[in-house]
Design a protein around this motif. Structure first.
Motif, mmCIF file in Angstrom:
data_model
loop_
_atom_site.group_PDB
_atom_site.id
_atom_site.type_symbol
_atom_site.label_atom_id
_atom_site.label_comp_id
_atom_site.label_asym_id
_atom_site.label_seq_id
_atom_site.Cartn_x
_atom_site.Cartn_y
_atom_site.Cartn_z
ATOM 1 N N ASN A 38 32.030 -23.006 -41.478
ATOM 2 C CA ASN A 38 32.165 -23.659 -40.172
ATOM 3 C C ASN A 38 30.993 -24.598 -39.890
ATOM 4 N N LYS A 39 29.824 -24.231 -40.346
ATOM 5 C CA LYS A 39 28.622 -25.039 -40.120
ATOM 6 C C LYS A 39 28.407 -26.058 -41.236
ATOM 7 N N ASP A 40 28.539 -25.637 -42.485
ATOM 8 C CA ASP A 40 28.168 -26.472 -43.626
ATOM 9 C C ASP A 40 29.271 -27.385 -44.139
ATOM 10 N N LYS A 41 30.523 -26.945 -44.036
ATOM 11 C CA LYS A 41 31.688 -27.729 -44.498
ATOM 12 C C LYS A 41 31.601 -28.113 -45.978
ATOM 13 N N ILE A 42 31.075 -27.206 -46.796
ATOM 14 C CA ILE A 42 30.941 -27.428 -48.235
ATOM 15 C C ILE A 42 31.936 -26.505 -48.941
ATOM 16 N N TRP A 43 32.843 -27.071 -49.739
ATOM 17 C CA TRP A 43 33.902 -26.267 -50.339
ATOM 18 C C TRP A 43 34.354 -26.867 -51.668
ATOM 19 N N LYS A 44 35.231 -26.109 -52.366
ATOM 20 C CA LYS A 44 35.879 -26.615 -53.577
ATOM 21 C C LYS A 44 37.205 -25.894 -53.736
ATOM 22 N N TYR A 45 38.098 -26.489 -54.514
ATOM 23 C CA TYR A 45 39.359 -25.829 -54.834
ATOM 24 C C TYR A 45 39.089 -24.735 -55.857
#
Length: 102
Positions: A93-100
């Motif tokens: 929610n804070k960082d918005k860092i993701w991957k599939y």
């Protein structure tokens, strides 16, 4: 094709995540005007880098917080294409860092 650096690739180094390159933060190997994904060997890119191998790519972080739930596995929630994804930090929610996910 842009040359990353004038220094040679270092094959035995360890990727440093997150790393800073051109005023951006990278949490995973990146492909920017290069043929293969690469990473920095320093917190702030200083010309030392290597091409990423399978074990260098960022790993999912569990559990992670997304919207109002805690996830302990990859999820399809919030993805327009129904593909499973995960956060690369505990606080999506804070960082918005993701991957599939694979």
């Amino acid at each position: 094709m842009e040359t990353i650096t004038h220094l040679p690739e270092i094959k035995d180094g360890k990727c440093f995540f997150p790393f800073y390159y051109r005023n951006e933060v990278f949490y995973d190997c990146m492909k920017l005007k290069t043929k293969h994904k690469w990473c920095s060997l320093n917190e702030t890119y200083q010309g030392y880098w290597k091409y990423c191998s399978e074990e260098d790519f960022a790993k999912c972080v569990f559990p992670f917080w997304y919207r109002h739930m805690i996830y302990r596995d990859c999820t399809e929630d919030g993805d327009a294409f129904g593909k499973k994804w995960c956060s690369l930090t505990q606080h999506y929610n804070k960082d918005k860092i993701w991957k599939y996910c694979d």
